[in-house]
Scaffold this motif. Structure first.
Motif, short mmCIF file in Angstrom:
data_model
loop_
_atom_site.label_atom_id
_atom_site.label_comp_id
_atom_site.label_asym_id
_atom_site.label_seq_id
_atom_site.Cartn_x
_atom_site.Cartn_y
_atom_site.Cartn_z
N TYR A 46 2.61 20.82 -6.59
CA TYR A 46 3.52 22.00 -5.61
C TYR A 46 3.33 23.08 -5.70
N LYS A 47 3.48 24.09 -4.94
CA LYS A 47 3.86 25.56 -5.14
C LYS A 47 5.06 26.43 -4.36
N THR A 48 5.82 26.85 -5.19
CA THR A 48 6.96 27.60 -4.94
C THR A 48 6.71 29.11 -5.03
N ARG A 49 8.21 29.31 -4.29
CA ARG A 49 8.28 30.70 -3.43
C ARG A 49 8.48 31.81 -4.57
N GLY A 50 9.32 31.51 -6.13
CA GLY A 50 9.35 32.22 -7.01
C GLY A 50 8.87 31.13 -8.10
N ASP A 51 9.42 31.54 -8.95
CA ASP A 51 8.53 30.93 -10.56
C ASP A 51 10.55 30.21 -10.99
N TYR A 52 10.20 28.73 -10.62
CA TYR A 52 11.18 28.28 -10.81
C TYR A 52 10.84 27.31 -11.72
N PHE A 53 9.45 27.76 -12.66
CA PHE A 53 8.78 26.77 -13.52
C PHE A 53 9.70 26.07 -14.81
N LEU A 54 10.66 26.93 -15.32
CA LEU A 54 11.28 26.52 -16.42
C LEU A 54 13.09 25.32 -15.81
N HIS A 55 12.99 25.28 -14.05
CA HIS A 55 14.36 25.57 -13.92
C HIS A 55 14.74 23.96 -13.53
N VAL A 56 15.41 23.65 -13.96
CA VAL A 56 16.06 21.49 -13.00
C VAL A 56 15.52 21.79 -11.61
N PRO A 57 14.94 20.79 -10.66
CA PRO A 57 15.26 20.09 -9.82
C PRO A 57 15.96 19.15 -8.96
N VAL A 58 16.95 19.62 -8.34
CA VAL A 58 17.99 18.47 -8.36
C VAL A 58 17.19 18.35 -6.34
N THR A 59 18.05 16.94 -5.44
CA THR A 59 17.72 17.00 -4.17
C THR A 59 18.79 17.13 -3.21
N LEU A 60 18.56 17.63 -2.20
CA LEU A 60 19.28 17.91 -1.27
C LEU A 60 19.70 17.39 0.21
N SER A 61 20.50 17.07 -0.06
CA SER A 61 20.24 16.10 1.87
C SER A 61 19.73 17.10 2.59
N GLU A 62 19.40 16.08 3.98
CA GLU A 62 18.55 16.71 4.55
C GLU A 62 19.31 18.17 5.68
N ASP A 63 20.01 18.29 5.45
CA ASP A 63 20.56 19.45 6.39
C ASP A 63 20.94 20.67 5.16
N ARG A 64 20.44 20.57 3.53
CA ARG A 64 20.68 21.25 2.74
C ARG A 64 22.11 21.42 2.57
N LYS A 65 22.42 20.85 2.93
CA LYS A 65 24.10 21.81 2.39
C LYS A 65 25.12 20.65 1.61
N SER A 66 24.47 19.80 0.90
CA SER A 66 25.09 19.21 -0.22
C SER A 66 23.94 17.92 -1.11
N LEU A 67 24.56 17.80 -2.59
CA LEU A 67 23.60 17.00 -3.17
C LEU A 67 23.16 15.54 -2.41
N ALA A 68 21.52 14.98 -2.70
CA ALA A 68 22.12 14.26 -2.70
C ALA A 68 21.45 13.04 -3.94
N ALA A 69 21.08 13.76 -5.07
CA ALA A 69 21.17 13.75 -6.66
C ALA A 69 20.50 14.30 -7.44
N TYR A 70 21.05 14.21 -8.20
CA TYR A 70 21.14 15.68 -9.53
C TYR A 70 20.60 14.33 -11.11
N PRO A 71 20.13 14.95 -12.13
CA PRO A 71 20.10 14.28 -12.65
C PRO A 71 20.99 14.51 -13.46
N ALA A 72 21.44 12.71 -14.84
CA ALA A 72 22.45 13.54 -16.13
C ALA A 72 21.28 14.41 -16.92
N PRO A 73 22.39 15.50 -17.54
CA PRO A 73 21.68 16.28 -19.00
C PRO A 73 20.66 15.06 -19.83
N GLN A 74 20.60 13.65 -20.21
CA GLN A 74 19.24 13.13 -20.80
C GLN A 74 18.65 12.85 -19.99
N ASP A 75 18.17 12.94 -18.72
CA ASP A 75 17.90 12.63 -17.28
C ASP A 75 16.75 13.59 -17.62
#
Length: 170
Positions: A46-75
């Motif tokens: 993938y490519k991104t609009r900004g430099d998010y290389f160091l940042h943790v990704p999370v998964t949003l719901s389809e409407d992008r208003k809530s979280l569908a999934a995110y990691p625990a620190p050990q993940d």
């Protein structure tokens, strides 16, 4: 008494052998007759609009208003190291964390997130989102097991401009 035990053991063994024998003739399976199913994660570049290389990704719901999934620190590790993506040719990144078109990046880096003592609550994560639609392009490049040297093979494909032959997710 000992002879009864030995006799019972012999009868039990014989019953087990007889009950396990199939009455059908076993057919030799030719590997070419059936495709082998191998569970393997999908390769995402993938490519991104900004430099998010160091940042943790999370998964949003389809409407992008809530979280569908995110990691625990050990993940946020991959094979013992922080799961930063791999930099490829032409600005592409190779995912090692598990992103999708509905992923977003939070303000915490992998390092910062890995040092948290507790997993943040969903409400806290939502407030940390840097960009809820960060991807300019994303391709699914097939199962990981189909590559011998994933980085070099993908870089070669990208140099030739052939990444467009992969399944475009965004």
């Amino acid at each position: 008494m000992k002879s009864h035990f030995v006799l019972a053991l012999i009868l039990l063994s014989a019953a087990t052998i007889v009950s396990c024998k199939s009455s059908k003739t076993l057919k030799t399976v030719n590997p070419e007759d059936k495709p082998q199913m191998v569970a393997s994660p999908q390769v995402i570049i993938y490519k991104t609009r900004g430099d998010y290389f160091l940042h943790v990704p999370v998964t949003l719901s389809e409407d992008r208003k809530s979280l569908a999934a995110y990691p625990a620190p050990q993940d946020v590790f991959y094979k013992g190291d922080l799961a930063y993506p791999v930099r490829l040719e032409n600005g592409y990144l190779l995912d090692r964390r598990g992103i999708s078109p509905s992923s977003a990046f939070i303000k915490l880096t992998y390092y910062e997130y890995s040092r948290l003592e507790n997993t943040p609550r969903a409400e806290e994560i939502i407030k940390m989102i840097l960009d809820d639609d960060p991807f300019t392009i994303m391709y699914q490049c097939g199962p990981k097991h189909s590559y011998r040297d994933i980085e070099n093979e993908l870089n070669d494909i990208i140099r030739k401009g052939e990444e467009v032959n992969f399944e475009k997710l965004k």
